[in-house]
Design a protein around this motif. Sequence first.
Motif, PDB file in Angstrom:
ATOM      1  N   SER A 106       6.758  -3.365   7.564  1.00  0.00           N
ATOM      2  CA  SER A 106       5.724  -3.070   6.573  1.00  0.00           C
ATOM      3  C   SER A 106       5.898  -1.698   5.950  1.00  0.00           C
ATOM      4  N   TYR A 107       6.146  -0.689   6.768  1.00  0.00           N
ATOM      5  CA  TYR A 107       6.108   0.688   6.286  1.00  0.00           C
ATOM      6  C   TYR A 107       7.475   1.270   5.933  1.00  0.00           C
ATOM      7  N   SER A 108       8.552   0.605   6.320  1.00  0.00           N
ATOM      8  CA  SER A 108       9.873   1.156   6.032  1.00  0.00           C
ATOM      9  C   SER A 108      10.766   0.164   5.308  1.00  0.00           C
ATOM     10  N   THR A 109      11.043  -0.974   5.933  1.00  0.00           N
ATOM     11  CA  THR A 109      12.040  -1.893   5.383  1.00  0.00           C
ATOM     12  C   THR A 109      11.600  -2.515   4.068  1.00  0.00           C
ATOM     13  N   LEU A 110      10.358  -2.992   3.991  1.00  0.00           N
ATOM     14  CA  LEU A 110       9.900  -3.635   2.758  1.00  0.00           C
ATOM     15  C   LEU A 110       9.873  -2.664   1.577  1.00  0.00           C
ATOM     16  N   PRO A 111       9.337  -1.431   1.709  1.00  0.00           N
ATOM     17  CA  PRO A 111       9.432  -0.492   0.586  1.00  0.00           C
ATOM     18  C   PRO A 111      10.873  -0.176   0.200  1.00  0.00           C
ATOM     19  N   LEU A 112      11.744  -0.049   1.209  1.00  0.00           N
ATOM     20  CA  LEU A 112      13.157   0.180   0.903  1.00  0.00           C
ATOM     21  C   LEU A 112      13.735  -0.986   0.115  1.00  0.00           C
ATOM     22  N   TYR A 113      13.405  -2.187   0.556  1.00  0.00           N
ATOM     23  CA  TYR A 113      13.898  -3.380  -0.139  1.00  0.00           C
ATOM     24  C   TYR A 113      13.425  -3.404  -1.586  1.00  0.00           C
ATOM     25  N   THR A 154      12.388   9.448  -0.518  1.00  0.00           N
ATOM     26  CA  THR A 154      11.816  10.700  -1.013  1.00  0.00           C
ATOM     27  C   THR A 154      11.608  10.604  -2.521  1.00  0.00           C
ATOM     28  N   LYS A 155      10.909  11.578  -3.056  1.00  0.00           N
ATOM     29  CA  LYS A 155      10.675  11.596  -4.503  1.00  0.00           C
ATOM     30  C   LYS A 155      11.989  11.732  -5.263  1.00  0.00           C
ATOM     31  N   SER A 156      12.915  12.517  -4.726  1.00  0.00           N
ATOM     32  CA  SER A 156      14.216  12.680  -5.378  1.00  0.00           C
ATOM     33  C   SER A 156      14.980  11.364  -5.396  1.00  0.00           C
ATOM     34  N   ASP A 157      14.889  10.597  -4.302  1.00  0.00           N
ATOM     35  CA  ASP A 157      15.523   9.276  -4.268  1.00  0.00           C
ATOM     36  C   ASP A 157      14.925   8.376  -5.348  1.00  0.00           C
ATOM     37  N   TYR A 158      13.612   8.367  -5.423  1.00  0.00           N
ATOM     38  CA  TYR A 158      12.930   7.507  -6.393  1.00  0.00           C
ATOM     39  C   TYR A 158      13.316   7.871  -7.817  1.00  0.00           C
ATOM     40  N   ILE A 159      13.324   9.171  -8.115  1.00  0.00           N
ATOM     41  CA  ILE A 159      13.651   9.610  -9.474  1.00  0.00           C
ATOM     42  C   ILE A 159      15.087   9.245  -9.825  1.00  0.00           C
ATOM     43  N   ALA A 160      16.009   9.451  -8.885  1.00  0.00           N
ATOM     44  CA  ALA A 160      17.420   9.161  -9.161  1.00  0.00           C
ATOM     45  C   ALA A 160      17.656   7.675  -9.384  1.00  0.00           C
ATOM     46  N   LEU A 161      17.072   6.838  -8.528  1.00  0.00           N
ATOM     47  CA  LEU A 161      17.265   5.395  -8.670  1.00  0.00           C
ATOM     48  C   LEU A 161      16.548   4.858  -9.904  1.00  0.00           C
ATOM     49  N   ARG A 162      15.386   5.397 -10.189  1.00  0.00           N
ATOM     50  CA  ARG A 162      14.652   4.984 -11.394  1.00  0.00           C
ATOM     51  C   ARG A 162      15.455   5.315 -12.644  1.00  0.00           C
ATOM     52  N   ARG A 163      15.991   6.512 -12.707  1.00  0.00           N
ATOM     53  CA  ARG A 163      16.769   6.935 -13.880  1.00  0.00           C
ATOM     54  C   ARG A 163      18.033   6.096 -14.035  1.00  0.00           C
ATOM     55  N   ALA A 171       0.832  -1.211   0.000  1.00  0.00           N
ATOM     56  CA  ALA A 171       0.000   0.000   0.000  1.00  0.00           C
ATOM     57  C   ALA A 171       0.860   1.252   0.000  1.00  0.00           C
ATOM     58  N   LYS A 172       1.969   1.210   0.766  1.00  0.00           N
ATOM     59  CA  LYS A 172       2.853   2.383   0.777  1.00  0.00           C
ATOM     60  C   LYS A 172       3.566   2.543  -0.554  1.00  0.00           C
ATOM     61  N   ILE A 173       4.007   1.420  -1.137  1.00  0.00           N
ATOM     62  CA  ILE A 173       4.702   1.501  -2.420  1.00  0.00           C
ATOM     63  C   ILE A 173       3.764   2.020  -3.505  1.00  0.00           C
ATOM     64  N   ARG A 174       2.486   1.679  -3.415  1.00  0.00           N
ATOM     65  CA  ARG A 174       1.530   2.171  -4.412  1.00  0.00           C
ATOM     66  C   ARG A 174       1.362   3.685  -4.334  1.00  0.00           C
ATOM     67  N   LEU A 175       1.688   4.270  -3.185  1.00  0.00           N
ATOM     68  CA  LEU A 175       1.632   5.725  -3.070  1.00  0.00           C
ATOM     69  C   LEU A 175       2.669   6.395  -3.953  1.00  0.00           C
ATOM     70  N   TRP A 176       3.692   5.625  -4.342  1.00  0.00           N
ATOM     71  CA  TRP A 176       4.726   6.178  -5.220  1.00  0.00           C
ATOM     72  C   TRP A 176       4.268   6.197  -6.672  1.00  0.00           C
ATOM     73  N   LYS A 177       3.107   5.645  -6.950  1.00  0.00           N
ATOM     74  CA  LYS A 177       2.633   5.566  -8.331  1.00  0.00           C
ATOM     75  C   LYS A 177       2.467   6.954  -8.945  1.00  0.00           C
ATOM     76  N   HIS A 178       2.041   7.921  -8.139  1.00  0.00           N
ATOM     77  CA  HIS A 178       1.864   9.267  -8.700  1.00  0.00           C
ATOM     78  C   HIS A 178       3.209   9.896  -9.052  1.00  0.00           C
ATOM     79  N   TRP A 179       4.292   9.477  -8.380  1.00  0.00           N
ATOM     80  CA  TRP A 179       5.629   9.924  -8.782  1.00  0.00           C
ATOM     81  C   TRP A 179       5.948   9.391 -10.172  1.00  0.00           C
ATOM     82  N   GLU A 180       5.659   8.097 -10.377  1.00  0.00           N
ATOM     83  CA  GLU A 180       5.922   7.473 -11.670  1.00  0.00           C
ATOM     84  C   GLU A 180       5.099   8.147 -12.766  1.00  0.00           C
TER      85      GLU A 180
END
Length: 490
Positions: free
Chosen positions: A404-411, A230-239, A168-177
């Motif tokens: 659930s809210y930290s380690t798994l999304p990080l993984y 953060t969104k910046s982390d997601y964008i950098a790792l995605r790129r 559920a937390k990872i799905r919150l990143w969908k709007h970043w994508e």
Amino acid sequence: MAAGEPRSFEYTPTWVVTVVCFIIVLISLGAERGLHRLGKLFKHRKLHSLYEALEKVKGELMLLGFISLLLTVFQALISHLCIPHDSANIMLPCKLKTGASSGGSEHLDIAKHGRRLLAEDVSLETCARQGKLPLLSLEALHQLHIFIFVLAVVHVVFCVTTMLLGGAKIRLWKHWENSIRSETSQPHRAHAIHIHHHRIFKERAGRYWRKFAVVSWVVSFFKQFYGSVTKSDYIALRRGFIRAHCPSMPHFDFHTYMMRTLEQDFKKIVGISWYLWVFVMVFLLMDLAGWHSYFWLSFLPLALLLLVGAKLEHIITELAQEVAEKRNGEADAAPVKPSDELFWFHSPNLFLYLIHFILFQNSFEIAFLFWVWTTYGFKSCIMEELGFIIPRLAIGILVQVLCSYSTLPLYALVTQMGSMFKQTMFDEYIHQLILKWARRTPSSAAGESHRLASQSTESIHASEHPTLDDAIATSVIELNHHNESQTPFS
């Protein structure tokens, strides 16, 4: 038959047997049909990984049924095995009361937790004549039977809960994508936004003092508790991932791929592997009176979880430091570089096994606590004092929430920074295509296509720096080569 004496099956009313069997069969059929319908739902929605995870759960239930069958069939044999008093009175979870083991005849009539073991019990009589005690009583076998079932159920429930909350937390990143993919249609605006987030990501590297290992690890340790991604982390790792593995696909849906990979990993987490059963044996062996073993063991999953979370955060920091150390002109455009060297033992998959063990160990703690409470009561010596129980419950809840809210999304995000991409992405684009082609060709071509699918999948790992483009190109060339001599693929 004497009054009050337990009746055997031959003296039990047939209506009682029928009603009990009907209820058990009804519950079993309801559970079976419920799992079947859930599987059909997963198939209908094309959630293949979740369907495979459900099949894994069914396999675990079958294993539990087999364990239950063995315990039931061999309970008479086990209860008739006798051991000396000295062997029966060592390594006990609770200390024996004075005089509880001084002789043999007193064991023929023992009041224990509201249940009375009568002198007529054949196994007790047989062992008492030899001056010994039963290896394991029928009551203890029954309680062990229940504990194994409770452990498996709690583990599955905890895994499902973790995946649902973490997903559920990872799905919150969908709007970043979605925002990233929409911005790529506007090159000038996309470049400006990219530079902005890239500079924010570089700031994660910190100043000079953040380069010290101790300081960097301490900051990473506390980072997992707030704003872990953060969104910046997601964008950098995605790129960095797209640039390394599929540079010709700037619109690649990284979030969908990440969720599909997480679903694939779930079927591994939900099962109870053989080495986890070995840990169960070790944990049960260490439950000795006065050791408070389960209290100290409750800190093990917490310590491992915090260490895993800190390492995952530290990997992001290392990537940011690598970008920050480049020249200004390069740093503004250079993406992060995925590498297995960032991970322990150069293995991103190691984190999956660690999370699997953490969830199982936490499930074991809670399951054992619940089982002892319902079986022996709150004041049992195995339950220990209230000062030991409350911390164990608190740690169990903390591990579940933090995982659930930290380690798994990080993984889910950070483990994509390995040198290789996961096969879930390859299978989605190529593997199913080849298998579909195989079903439309003669049997000889089908066998060859399966070889091609396997060979193409292995090519992911054959190259030093493989990309999705390379895998697609290889498979399409091979596919076209066979299409020239076989039935055309439509």
